[in-house]
Design a protein around this motif. Structure first.
Motif, PDB file in Angstrom:
ATOM      1  N   ALA A   1      13.262  12.649  24.781  1.00 27.38           N
ATOM      2  CA  ALA A   1      12.228  13.576  24.826  1.00 27.38           C
ATOM      3  C   ALA A   1      10.980  12.313  24.761  1.00 27.38           C
ATOM      4  O   ALA A   1      10.876  11.271  24.821  1.00 27.38           O
ATOM      5  CB  ALA A   1      11.120  13.949  23.756  1.00 27.38           C
ATOM      6  N   MET A   2       9.980  12.290  25.974  1.00 29.97           N
ATOM      7  CA  MET A   2       9.211  11.692  26.589  1.00 29.97           C
ATOM      8  C   MET A   2       8.191  11.013  25.466  1.00 29.97           C
ATOM      9  O   MET A   2       7.670  12.212  24.963  1.00 29.97           O
ATOM     10  CB  MET A   2       8.480  11.838  27.823  1.00 29.97           C
ATOM     11  CG  MET A   2       7.740  11.167  28.624  1.00 29.97           C
ATOM     12  SD  MET A   2       8.798   9.781  29.344  1.00 29.97           S
ATOM     13  CE  MET A   2       6.814   8.601  29.826  1.00 29.97           C
ATOM     14  N   PRO A   3       7.607   9.824  25.015  1.00 34.88           N
ATOM     15  CA  PRO A   3       7.426   9.729  23.945  1.00 34.88           C
ATOM     16  C   PRO A   3       5.442   9.298  23.984  1.00 34.88           C
ATOM     17  O   PRO A   3       5.068   9.054  23.524  1.00 34.88           O
ATOM     18  CB  PRO A   3       8.168   8.237  23.259  1.00 34.88           C
ATOM     19  CG  PRO A   3       8.310   7.437  24.596  1.00 34.88           C
ATOM     20  CD  PRO A   3       8.710   9.177  25.406  1.00 34.88           C
ATOM     21  N   PHE A   4       5.411   9.506  25.802  1.00 34.46           N
ATOM     22  CA  PHE A   4       4.330   8.932  25.703  1.00 34.46           C
ATOM     23  C   PHE A   4       3.349   9.718  26.475  1.00 34.46           C
ATOM     24  O   PHE A   4       4.498  10.417  27.689  1.00 34.46           O
ATOM     25  CB  PHE A   4       3.010   7.450  25.363  1.00 34.46           C
ATOM     26  CG  PHE A   4       4.593   6.926  26.618  1.00 34.46           C
ATOM     27  CD1 PHE A   4       4.188   7.024  27.835  1.00 34.46           C
ATOM     28  CD2 PHE A   4       5.187   5.857  26.002  1.00 34.46           C
ATOM     29  CE1 PHE A   4       4.371   6.232  29.162  1.00 34.46           C
ATOM     30  CE2 PHE A   4       6.336   5.231  27.581  1.00 34.46           C
ATOM     31  CZ  PHE A   4       6.085   5.403  27.982  1.00 34.46           C
ATOM     32  N   GLY A   5       1.925   9.835  27.316  1.00 38.68           N
ATOM     33  CA  GLY A   5       1.455  10.157  28.578  1.00 38.68           C
ATOM     34  C   GLY A   5       1.655  12.005  29.195  1.00 38.68           C
ATOM     35  O   GLY A   5       1.867  12.673  28.186  1.00 38.68           O
TER      36      GLY A   5
END
Length: 73
Positions: A13-17
Motif C-alpha cells: 500500500a502507498m505509505p503516504f500522501g
C-alpha cells in the motif's frame, strides 16, 4: 523488473500522501505521472512507483490481473 516486484505492486500500500493505504497497483495514472515529472521517492517505494508508472503508461495493467486473482483466491 522481477516477478517479486510485480507481486509487490498488488500487495504493498502507498505509505503516504493523498492515496495513503491504496495498493500501488490501484494508484491513478495521473498521480503516477506526477511522480514521473517531479521525481520518485528514494528506496523501494520509489522503485515500485516507477515500475507501476511504466506499466500504466504502456497500457500493461492487465499483466497484474493473474496476481490479483491468485491473491484473492
Amino acid at each position: 523488473m522481477s516477478p517479486e516486484d510485480l507481486e509487490r505492486l498488488v500487495t504493498v500500500a502507498m505509505p503516504f500522501g493523498k492515496y495513503k493505504g491504496r495498493l500501488i497497483a490501484d494508484l491513478p495514472g495521473n498521480y503516477l505521472n506526477w511522480f514521473a515529472r517531479e521525481g520518485f521517492p528514494a528506496g523501494e517505494i520509489g522503485r515500485l512507483l516507477a515500475l507501476m508508472q511504466e506499466i500504466d503508461h504502456n497500457g500493461l495493467k492487465p499483466i497484474l490481473e493473474p496476481l490479483r486473482q491468485r491473491r484473492a483466491g
